[in-house]
Design a protein around this motif. Structure first.
Motif, mmCIF file in Angstrom:
data_model
loop_
_atom_site.group_PDB
_atom_site.id
_atom_site.type_symbol
_atom_site.label_atom_id
_atom_site.label_comp_id
_atom_site.label_asym_id
_atom_site.label_seq_id
_atom_site.Cartn_x
_atom_site.Cartn_y
_atom_site.Cartn_z
ATOM 1 N N SER A 52 36.570 56.596 40.500
ATOM 2 C CA SER A 52 37.604 55.549 40.588
ATOM 3 C C SER A 52 38.270 55.472 41.957
ATOM 4 N N ASP A 53 37.713 56.158 42.951
ATOM 5 C CA ASP A 53 38.271 56.121 44.308
ATOM 6 C C ASP A 53 37.209 55.675 45.300
ATOM 7 N N ALA A 54 37.627 54.907 46.291
ATOM 8 C CA ALA A 54 36.697 54.479 47.345
ATOM 9 C C ALA A 54 37.485 54.007 48.547
ATOM 10 N N GLU A 55 36.814 53.992 49.682
ATOM 11 C CA GLU A 55 37.361 53.375 50.885
ATOM 12 C C GLU A 55 36.326 52.429 51.459
ATOM 13 N N LEU A 56 36.782 51.240 51.811
ATOM 14 C CA LEU A 56 35.913 50.231 52.400
ATOM 15 C C LEU A 56 36.449 49.866 53.777
ATOM 16 N N GLU A 57 35.554 49.406 54.614
ATOM 17 C CA GLU A 57 35.956 49.112 55.995
ATOM 18 C C GLU A 57 35.264 47.850 56.461
ATOM 19 N N GLU A 58 35.984 47.057 57.255
ATOM 20 C CA GLU A 58 35.390 45.859 57.845
ATOM 21 C C GLU A 58 34.232 46.250 58.754
ATOM 22 N N ALA A 59 33.183 45.452 58.735
ATOM 23 C CA ALA A 59 32.011 45.752 59.560
ATOM 24 C C ALA A 59 32.250 45.417 61.028
ATOM 25 N N LEU B 211 26.021 54.068 50.130
ATOM 26 C CA LEU B 211 27.284 53.967 49.411
ATOM 27 C C LEU B 211 27.609 52.516 49.076
ATOM 28 N N THR B 212 27.376 51.627 50.027
ATOM 29 C CA THR B 212 27.646 50.207 49.800
ATOM 30 C C THR B 212 26.718 49.645 48.735
ATOM 31 N N ASP B 213 25.460 50.021 48.784
ATOM 32 C CA ASP B 213 24.494 49.545 47.785
ATOM 33 C C ASP B 213 24.845 50.064 46.387
ATOM 34 N N TRP B 214 25.227 51.338 46.303
ATOM 35 C CA TRP B 214 25.572 51.905 44.993
ATOM 36 C C TRP B 214 26.765 51.184 44.382
ATOM 37 N N LEU B 215 27.788 50.911 45.196
ATOM 38 C CA LEU B 215 28.976 50.265 44.647
ATOM 39 C C LEU B 215 28.720 48.788 44.366
ATOM 40 N N THR B 216 27.953 48.133 45.237
ATOM 41 C CA THR B 216 27.648 46.716 45.029
ATOM 42 C C THR B 216 26.911 46.500 43.710
ATOM 43 N N VAL C 191 37.112 44.303 43.932
ATOM 44 C CA VAL C 191 36.202 45.133 44.730
ATOM 45 C C VAL C 191 34.960 44.335 45.100
ATOM 46 N N LYS C 192 34.440 43.557 44.138
ATOM 47 C CA LYS C 192 33.261 42.723 44.415
ATOM 48 C C LYS C 192 33.546 41.743 45.542
ATOM 49 N N SER C 193 34.771 41.217 45.557
ATOM 50 C CA SER C 193 35.143 40.268 46.603
ATOM 51 C C SER C 193 35.140 40.933 47.976
ATOM 52 N N HIS C 194 35.649 42.146 48.047
ATOM 53 C CA HIS C 194 35.636 42.879 49.317
ATOM 54 C C HIS C 194 34.197 43.106 49.794
ATOM 55 N N LEU C 195 33.331 43.465 48.865
ATOM 56 C CA LEU C 195 31.938 43.727 49.229
ATOM 57 C C LEU C 195 31.230 42.446 49.657
ATOM 58 N N GLU C 196 31.500 41.354 48.961
ATOM 59 C CA GLU C 196 30.871 40.071 49.294
ATOM 60 C C GLU C 196 31.328 39.554 50.658
ATOM 61 N N SER C 197 32.529 39.976 51.079
ATOM 62 C CA SER C 197 33.036 39.548 52.387
ATOM 63 C C SER C 197 32.435 40.361 53.531
ATOM 64 N N GLY C 198 31.622 41.358 53.182
ATOM 65 C CA GLY C 198 30.922 42.117 54.211
ATOM 66 C C GLY C 198 31.466 43.502 54.490
ATOM 67 N N LYS C 199 32.473 43.908 53.733
ATOM 68 C CA LYS C 199 33.000 45.249 53.953
ATOM 69 C C LYS C 199 31.973 46.297 53.526
ATOM 70 N N ARG C 200 31.950 47.417 54.255
ATOM 71 C CA ARG C 200 31.027 48.503 53.931
ATOM 72 C C ARG C 200 31.804 49.663 53.320
ATOM 73 N N VAL C 201 31.147 50.412 52.472
ATOM 74 C CA VAL C 201 31.782 51.545 51.808
ATOM 75 C C VAL C 201 31.612 52.782 52.683
ATOM 76 N N LEU D 4 36.490 50.291 39.918
ATOM 77 C CA LEU D 4 35.662 49.860 41.049
ATOM 78 C C LEU D 4 34.635 48.804 40.675
ATOM 79 N N ALA D 5 34.570 48.462 39.390
ATOM 80 C CA ALA D 5 33.654 47.398 38.959
ATOM 81 C C ALA D 5 34.365 46.052 38.860
ATOM 82 N N CYS D 6 35.636 46.008 39.251
ATOM 83 C CA CYS D 6 36.422 44.784 39.070
ATOM 84 C C CYS D 6 36.072 43.731 40.124
#
Length: 303
Positions: free
Chosen positions: A192-199, A175-180, A218-228, A213-215
């Motif tokens: 257009s819906d997702a939930e992310l969580e701190e690792a 899920l994280t790879d697909w969204l990243t 969202v990219k910033s959350h993923l780059e900070s290490g959050k997982r989907v 979700l392409a904004c």
């Protein structure tokens, strides 16, 4: 027969059931209403309710079953208040403390005294078996409730060699790879819906609903290490759902184009319509699951 939440299992071996034998197996564990001292009962009900005569419905190599639960409604607060009153009375009259064992016995006695007058509520749970591809799909959002239905089916059939379909996949990673990369297996598109969580252990969550979700946010959350942990997907513009990292599929919805395929069947012929709807929904679900597992890859290849 439009399933809305899916808990999916796979058979560990090929299966083949005949309707006669399958029906006889289910008849061993038919639903019965709660007796005066029953807290709940659970058993098989007719697959098409009042519109059918059998407890299993065979169609297109799939088998539809329906389990019914009836349970007594006894608010815990009412029972606790009655127990507290009884304890207070005993302690006042006998001038002694009431110990835990006696409290438990008081609660049990009060519970049994209230059972015959308790209100009842019932619920239905559907599932289908795909004999061709080896799926068992339960219409439930809860693994515990799905396992209850499987336990009943296992009891009736004598054996049910199934395993959770996605247990061996680390869906967080997918899920994280697909969204990243904003890239999904063929046939699927990100919704257009997702939930992310701190690792880390904090478990802090970010819930996104109706979001692009392409904004960059969202990219910033993923780059900070959050997982989907949850991601909305669209399959072939026919099914939409939320895939969760525990392998459950929630909020399944069907396109209007798909639902309209059986719109010309008159409601007066309800048995035909229910059968057609079951075929339509189950075949779509099976195709989607086959493509989803193909996109995840062979478990052996991932090892």
């Amino acid at each position: 027969m439009w399933f809305s939440n899916l808990i999916c299992y796979r058979f560990k071996q090929d299966v083949s059931y005949t309707q006669e034998d399958f029906e006889k197996a289910l008849e061993q564990d038919l639903f019965r209403p709660c007796g005066s001292q029953d807290l709940s009962t659970f058993g098989w009900s007719k697959a098409f309710g009042k519109h059918g005569d059998t407890f299993s419905h065979f169609s297109q190599k799939s088998i539809l079953v329906c389990a019914k639960r009836e349970e007594k409604v006894l608010p815990a607060s009412v029972i606790n208040d009655m127990v507290a009153e009884k304890i207070e009375l005993i302690e006042a009259e006998e001038n002694r403390p009431v110990k835990k064992k006696e409290k438990d016995e008081l609660k049990e006695n009060i519970l049994h005294s209230l059972l015959p007058q308790a209100f009842k509520k019932s619920s239905l749970q559907f599932a289908f078996i795909d004999q061709e591809n080896g799926w068992v799909v339960v219409n439930s959002g809860s693994f515990n409730k799905a396992e209850e239905l499987l336990a009943l089916l296992r009891k009736s059939l004598g054996t049910l060699p199934v395993v959770p379909a996605f247990a061996n996949y680390d869906l967080d990673v997918f899920l994280t790879d697909w969204l990243t990369n904003f890239s999904t297996p063929e046939g699927f598109a990100i919704g257009s819906d997702a939930e992310l969580e701190e690792a880390d252990d904090s478990g802090a969550q970010v819930k996104l609903k109706g979001h692009d979700l392409a904004c960059d946010e969202v990219k910033s959350h993923l780059e900070s290490g959050k997982r989907v942990t949850k991601l909305a997907l669209d399959w072939q513009e026919r099914l939409k759902f939320m895939l969760q990292n525990d392998g459950s599929i929630k909020r399944l919805s069907y396109s209007e184009t798909l639902k309209e395929e059986n719109a010309d069947i008159p409601k007066e012929d309800m048995l035909v319509k229910l059968d057609a709807d079951f075929i339509l929904a189950s075949e779509e679900i099976k195709l989607m699951l086959e493509e989803l597992t193909a996109g995840l890859g062979d478990i052996e290849d991932l090892a």
